[in-house]
Write a protein that holds these residues in place. Structure first.
Motif, mmCIF file in Angstrom:
data_model
loop_
_atom_site.group_PDB
_atom_site.id
_atom_site.type_symbol
_atom_site.label_atom_id
_atom_site.label_comp_id
_atom_site.label_asym_id
_atom_site.label_seq_id
_atom_site.Cartn_x
_atom_site.Cartn_y
_atom_site.Cartn_z
ATOM 1 N N CYS A 66 74.856 47.014 17.580
ATOM 2 C CA CYS A 66 74.565 46.224 18.776
ATOM 3 C C CYS A 66 73.672 47.040 19.710
ATOM 4 O O CYS A 66 73.912 48.227 19.916
ATOM 5 N N CYS A 69 75.965 48.173 23.036
ATOM 6 C CA CYS A 69 77.029 49.173 22.982
ATOM 7 C C CYS A 69 76.866 50.148 21.813
ATOM 8 O O CYS A 69 77.642 51.090 21.689
ATOM 9 N N CYS A 105 78.050 40.787 18.082
ATOM 10 C CA CYS A 105 78.917 41.834 18.627
ATOM 11 C C CYS A 105 80.130 41.164 19.238
ATOM 12 O O CYS A 105 79.996 40.188 19.972
ATOM 13 N N GLU A 107 81.785 42.051 21.581
ATOM 14 C CA GLU A 107 81.774 42.162 23.035
ATOM 15 C C GLU A 107 80.565 41.448 23.661
ATOM 16 O O GLU A 107 80.678 40.826 24.709
HETATM 17 ZN ZN LIG Z 1 77.903 45.287 21.834
#
Ligand SMILES: [Zn+2]
Length: 443
Positions: A66, A69, A105, A107
């Protein structure tokens, strides 16, 4: 038995390493999770090289990451292939071609993967930005663009990124002494044509820490804020000219630091005063039709030099001037006398000398010299700090850095905006760190 060394035979086998472009690339720019797949050489019809295209592929066994992150995430889809300008190989325009993946991802949702050679949407690899930036310190930006077959804009954007990276990663610990000064740039005398600069002037490190437009209290406050309370709180010496807005701000914000008036500034005030006397007198003599006027006109640079540096024919001229009853001669002698001030070992001695000198200057009937004398009297306390700080700060540092700044700002006719010039100043004088993983292997 002693083994007998056989004479070495020239090997009939092929050398172990056949140099391939891939070998070079892997040695200088290796990106975990990616492989250089094929390298194509594109030619014009007449056989002249056009470009080298390097196709990059994701490593099949390593998951994409990603871009927010940097954590591995499952793939979603692939975007259209994009090209990034890489450092030219053998002077031939070289590009990376790659179709970036999008990942899901947990998140951040569906986002583009992290592409290690790329920075945002820029069409230039980080390595190329670093490469151009390093050359842009040795050549002008225009010359750099021409030498490496790219545009001025591309060089500008590269240096901008390089400087921002450097500013974000530089270390400001251990800044004990700073010099604050104003610099004029460009042609007009508008307030926008002044810069406030903050230098570090420690013996172990001299560099530009901050530069900002104008020379007001607000400017310097902005600069100190940018350095942060830790740096400002840790200052031991601050070196400036007698510019009121700076004196005010520094008294308020860095009161723990010893405030010193720079010798170089005092000398240049004295020189300016001598020059004012000379100009006025030269004008008076000319209107009276005296030949001395022309001679005075030509003595400008001789009079600005320190007496020990005046040699040869100029020495003779100076001697004749000093034997004349001209006001310029008296002004020069006052200036020369003041040099003595800096040689004192004790503060008391220096203080007595300053009293004597200002007394003489105030009785000289030379208005510019009287002005300097009044100014020195007003700032006597700060002037005396010079003796306390002697040996702790390098007195020529501010002057030297100012001269270097002038070299850059003069080149600035090629800079189209103030921002570009500011970036060039940090770039040449900021001693910024560099992203090493992208600069090693290139000149
Ligand atoms: Zn991420």
């Amino acid at each position: 038995m002693v083994p007998v060394a056989k004479p070495r035979q020239p090997s009939k086998r092929r050398p172990a390493i056949q140099l391939q472009v891939k070998t070079v690339l892997n040695a200088i720019q290796r990106f975990p999770g990616f492989v250089f797949r094929d390298i194509r050489f594109q030619c014009h019809r007449d056989g002249q090289p056009r470009c080298i295209e390097i196709t990059v592929q994701p490593h099949p066994a390593i998951a994409a990451k990603c871009s927010h992150c940097r954590k591995p995430a499952p793939g979603y889809d692939r975007l259209e292939p994009r090209a990034w300008l890489f450092v030219p190989l053998w002077g031939i325009v070289t590009r990376f071609l790659y179709a970036a993946r999008r990942v899901t991802c947990p998140e951040h949702g569906v986002v583009v993967e992290h592409v290690p050679w790329s920075e945002g949407k820029r069409p230039v690899t980080i390595a190329m930005m670093c490469f151009l930036s390093r050359w842009a310190r040795r050549l002008s930006w225009r010359e750099t663009a021409r030498a490496f077959g790219t545009s001025w804009e591309c060089v500008y954007r590269s240096v901008e990124w390089f400087v921002q990276w450097g500013l974000a990663h530089r270390k400001l610990q251990g800044v004990a002494s700073i010099g604050v000064d104003e610099i004029h740039w460009g042609k007009s005398k508008r307030t926008d044509n002044f810069l406030t600069v903050i230098y570090q002037i420690d013996g172990h490190c001299r560099r530009l820490l901050w530069v900002g437009k104008r020379r007001t209290q607000a400017t310097l406050r902005r600069g100190l804020k940018a350095l942060g309370p830790e740096v400002v709180g840790g200052l031991r010496f601050v070196c400036t000219d007698m510019w009121r807005p700076y004196l005010n701000v520094l008294a308020a914000k860095a009161s723990q630091a010893l405030h010193v008036l720079d010798r170089f500034h005092i000398t240049s005030h004295l020189n300016q005063a001598v020059d004012e006397v000379r100009r006025a007198e030269s004008g008076r003599l000319r209107s009276a039709g005296l030949a001395m006027a022309e001679r005075l006109k030509n003595m400008r640079w001789t009079l600005l030099r320190r007496s020990s540096r005046v040699r040869g024919r100029a020495r003779g001229q100076l001697g004749r001037l000093l034997n004349s009853p001209l006001a310029t001669a008296r002004a020069w002698m006052l200036k020369d006398l003041f040099e003595h001030f800096w040689t004192y070992k004790s503060v008391t001695g220096a203080g007595n000398f300053l009293g004597f000198w200002t007394w003489r200057a105030l009785r000289s009937r030379l208005e510019p010299m009287k002005k300097v004398a009044r100014m020195l009297r007003t700032h006597e306390g700060l002037l005396m700090n010079w003796f306390t700080a002697k040996g702790e700060i390098s007195s020529g540092a501010v002057e030297g850095l100012n001269n270097k700044i002038r070299v850059v700002t003069r080149r600035s006719y090629g800079f189209r905006t103030y921002q570009a010039m500011e970036i060039a100043l940090y770039h040449t004088l900021g001693r910024l760190p560099e992203p090493e993983e992208f600069t090693h292997g290139f000149c």
